[in-house]
Write an enzyme that holds these catalytic residues in place. Structure first.
Site: not given
Ligand SMILES: Cc1cc2nc3c(=O)[nH]c(=O)nc-3n(C[C@H](O)[C@H](O)[C@H](O)COP(=O)(O)OP(=O)(O)OC[C@H]3O[C@@H](n4cnc5c(N)ncnc54)[C@H](O)[C@@H]3O)c2cc1C
Length: 292
Positions: A160, A280, A209
């Site tokens: 992570r 996280e 998480s």
């Molecule tokens: C119901 C639920 C279940 C989940 N299950 C999991 C799981 O099983 N495993 C897991 O690892 N995570 C899980 N997550 C967390 C989340 O979905 C992941 O961490 C996901 O990868 C975040 O992606 P995002 O595009 O929504 O990023 P965001 O939440 O929008 O951003 C997260 C971080 O990534 C950066 N970021 C986003 N896009 C970019 C980009 N294009 N370039 C540079 N930086 C960027 C942001 O600046 C920030 O620091 C879950 C979330 C939910 C709501």
């Protein structure tokens, strides 16, 4: 490329909290992204990329930065032989759909990760024993000073974690997948989704998480459950009665409510188990987790 002011980020976070961005842009091409980054650099503004906001807690007071959300070409997905090329803003669900249609497997683990390619790289997101480092070949990282393709080792992917910093935007990724019949991919996804639904609050507004799992022991959810935190509520935020490593927006929650719950959770885990939990969820804006 249009830059908007005062856009409320609560619209773009899965928990539904967060104040406004000082500036907000939705670049749809590499040229537009570079233009946006130059625009911010000329004004001395920090840059934060967001994906689907599924791992974000944004300060109620807002974010003093240019927030970019990739769209258009930078959210598209295409299969090229055994490679899947995705824009940094491509939702994992779309990438998985394209992979399945092309008879490619190996990305099924991401079926219940409701984020984008860029967010996956940032967090080295993962589930069920696999993570981004298992499938990522390289990522195109763009900054105000230039761009370059980085491998998982150069990105420093570990549990992570990546070495990416705000201001570095993942514009494109390539995943290496393997041939897999569509029916097998479908069956694997159905199985993983059923397991997820049984264990986690999949129909509630959360940010995934809250805490990383401490190394070599019980998971964060189990520890917090034993601290009696399930159902504990502060304002509109509640520790999920289904899984204690999730915070739900039970109606009208603010980021401050979530932070207060996190501070209380961390205090109890420290006092009961001597474990210092590490969050996280990513903070955007001037957020400090209060020491309880
Ligand atoms: C119901 C639920 C279940 C989940 N299950 C999991 C799981 O099983 N495993 C897991 O690892 N995570 C899980 N997550 C967390 C989340 O979905 C992941 O961490 C996901 O990868 C975040 O992606 P995002 O595009 O929504 O990023 P965001 O939440 O929008 O951003 C997260 C971080 O990534 C950066 N970021 C986003 N896009 C970019 C980009 N294009 N370039 C540079 N930086 C960027 C942001 O600046 C920030 O620091 C879950 C979330 C939910 C709501």
């Amino acid at each position: 490329m249009r830059v908007e002011e005062g856009v409320l980020l609560s619209r773009f976070t899965t928990i539904g909290t967060g104040g406004a961005a000082r500036a907000f842009a939705r670049p749809g091409t590499l040229a537009e992204l570079e233009e946006a980054l130059r625009w911010a650099a000329e004004r001395g503004l920090a840059v934060n990329a967001i994906g689907l906001g599924s791992n974000l807690l944004v300060a109620d007071e807002g974010v003093d930065a240019l927030v970019v959300k990739l769209g258009g070409d930078l959210a598209a997905v295409e299969a090229r032989g055994g490679l899947l090329a995705a824009g940094g803003g491509a939702p994992n669900a779309v990438a998985l759909h394209r992979a399945r249609a092309a008879g490619l497997g190996g990305f099924e683990f991401a079926c219940a990760i409701p984020g984008t390619a860029g967010g996956g790289v940032w967090m080295n997101a993962g589930a069920y024993g696999r993570d981004w480092s298992d499938v990522l070949v390289r990522a195109l990282v763009v900054t105000a000073d230039g761009s370059g393709w980085l491998t998982p080792a150069e990105l420093g992917l570990s549990y992570r974690h990546s070495e990416l910093r705000h201001g570095q935007v993942v514009a494109q990724v390539e995943y290496r997948l393997e041939s897999r019949p569509v029916v097998e991919v479908r069956a694997a996804v159905a199985d993983l989704n059923a397991r997820r639904k049984a264990a986690q609050p999949t129909t509630k507004r959360t940010f995934g998480s809250v805490w990383k799992n401490p190394q070599g022991g019980a998971g964060a959810g189990r520890l917090l459950e034993e601290c009696g935190l399930k159902g504990h509520r502060i304002g509109g935020a509640v520790v999920s009665p289904k899984h204690a490593n999730f915070i739900e927006n039970a109606g009208g929650a603010t980021t401050a409510d979530c932070l207060a719950l996190m501070a209380e959770s961390r205090r109890r885990a420290r006092e009961r188990f001597g474990v210092e939990l590490e969050h996280e969820v990513v903070f955007l804006g001037g957020i400090d987790l209060p020491r309880a």
